[in-house]
Design an enzyme around this catalytic site. Structure first.
Site, PDB file in Angstrom:
ATOM      1  CG  ASP A 160     -31.524   2.943  35.426  1.00  0.00           C
ATOM      2  OD1 ASP A 160     -31.572   2.712  36.646  1.00  0.00           O
ATOM      3  OD2 ASP A 160     -30.977   3.949  34.942  1.00  0.00           O
ATOM      4  CD  GLU A 181     -30.873   6.007  41.071  1.00  0.00           C
ATOM      5  OE1 GLU A 181     -29.636   5.908  41.038  1.00  0.00           O
ATOM      6  OE2 GLU A 181     -31.565   6.211  40.035  1.00  0.00           O
ATOM      7  CD  GLU A 182     -32.829   6.892  36.997  1.00  0.00           C
ATOM      8  OE1 GLU A 182     -31.945   7.758  36.886  1.00  0.00           O
ATOM      9  OE2 GLU A 182     -32.677   5.715  36.632  1.00  0.00           O
ATOM     10  CG  HIS A 235     -30.839   7.109  31.805  1.00  0.00           C
ATOM     11  ND1 HIS A 235     -30.903   8.276  32.528  1.00  0.00           N
ATOM     12  CD2 HIS A 235     -30.710   6.125  32.728  1.00  0.00           C
ATOM     13  CE1 HIS A 235     -30.809   8.009  33.823  1.00  0.00           C
ATOM     14  NE2 HIS A 235     -30.687   6.696  33.964  1.00  0.00           N
TER      15      HIS A 235
END
Length: 361
Positions: A182, A214-215, A325
């Site tokens: 991710d 993005e996170e 995550h």
């Protein structure tokens, strides 16, 4: 580990790179190295998103394929007098996956290895054993004895801290285990889409993009979309795999190895109906496997892109991935390859007439 072919070498290089939000230089340089041979022009936006342009037909519709460069991690916030390091999470973490895990602190003097400290069970009360430790109470141990020693080694507040994990091809060689899937897998998809289009005639201009931050709020997607002004956009990311013990189909429908996930809905957007229908029709026509999913929590870069400027038809296409995550996650190589194939075939059909037709469906 199995011998790494060209694709696996790229995936290893992308996932080994360290880059939390706001610190994406390493993965950006890796992505640039791999995408440059297939691009006519490479630029960056003001936040650092990488934009690789490939012209099929001058003046054709602009098609954006975006994966994000950043990974979830931590940031050094303070150092105590005994040399233990306090930190801030950057991106979403669940405390239960963090204790006793190895991390890398990236400093101006080089990388420092550390571990997130944990108490032995021998000294925990029965009540304490049942309660997760709060993130605010965690610390990183780098084997230092004082604040001065930590500083001498180059660690400063603001330095990024990244999970440490070795890229691994599993016994089933289709299964790949790594940190930062991710979303380095999305960056890899953008690279391979341009690679497949290198010698193809396509009626548009394609932008392979590695977005930043993005996170922490889909930020680089907003700035890069503002710069590109795309007519159509695909966000490529990881999705949730629901094929492990303890996860019900109500929580996550995705299964590894069963094709790209076409996202119907997430917390950041309702997917564009006309674009979604075209993608499904192409997949059906070419017998490319796919699955649908909806994620009431979370979002992807499409959430920012689709409301950029005066609006962009956008769709999120994801790869079912286990254990995201956390320090390591797992995905299926076939899903990666089928996602690339599907996006390439859709792009080849996105001429001006088709884009105009689907935009208002």
């Amino acid at each position: 580990m199995a011998n790494l072919d060209e694709t696996l070498t790229m995936l290893k290089d992308l996932t080994d790179a360290n880059g939390i939000p706001g610190n994406e230089r390493q993965p950006r340089e890796v992505m640039r190295k791999y995408i440059e041979p297939y691009a006519d022009e490479i630029t960056t936006d003001g936040l650092g998103s990488l934009i690789a342009k490939k012209v099929g037909q001058d003046g054709g519709p602009k098609i954006m394929v975006a994966g994000h460069l950043d990974e979830v991690g931590f940031m050094v916030t303070s150092i105590d007098d005994k040399g233990f390091i306090r930190f801030q999470t950057v991106g979403g973490w669940w405390s239960q996956v963090m204790l006793a895990q190895r991390v890398t602190i990236v400093t101006n003097k080089g990388d420092i290895t550390g571990v997130i400290g944990s108490k032995p069970p021998h000294i925990l009360t029965p009540e304490a054993r049942k309660k997760p430790v709060e993130i605010k109470d965690m610390f990183i141990d780098i084997g230092a004895s004082s604040r001065d020693e930590v500083k001498a080694w180059g660690v400063r507040p603001g330095d990024m801290v990244v999970p440490y994990f070795e890229f691994t091809v599993m016994n089933n060689e289709k299964m790949l285990l790594a940190k930062a899937w991710d979303n380095r897998i999305g960056c890899a998809i953008a690279i391979d889409v341009l690679k497949r289009l290198k010698n193809e005639n396509h009626p548009n201009v394609v932008y392979g993009v590695g977005t930043v931050q993005e996170e922490v709020g889909l930020r680089g997607a907003k700035t890069s979309a503002h710069l590109i002004e795309p007519d159509i956009a695909f966000s490529v990311d990881v999705g949730i795999a629901g094929d492990t013990p303890g996860v019900s189909e109500k929580e996550a429908m995705g299964k590894m190895g069963e094709g790209p996930q076409i996202i119907l809905y997430d917390a950041s957007m309702v997917s564009h109906k006309g674009l979604r229908d075209l993608v499904v029709d192409v997949a059906d026509e070419l017998n490319i496997p796919y699955q649908f999913d909806a994620m009431p929590g979370g979002g992807t870069d499409s959430g920012s892109i689709h409301i950029a400027r005066n609006g962009v038809p956008a769709l999120s296409i994801t790869i079912a991935t286990r254990y995201i995550h956390s320090h390591s996650s797992m995905l299926h190589r076939d899903d990666f390859e089928n996602t690339v194939k599907l996006i390439v075939e859709v792009i080849k059909r996105l001429d001006r007439q088709t884009v105009d037709r689907i935009t208002f469906e």
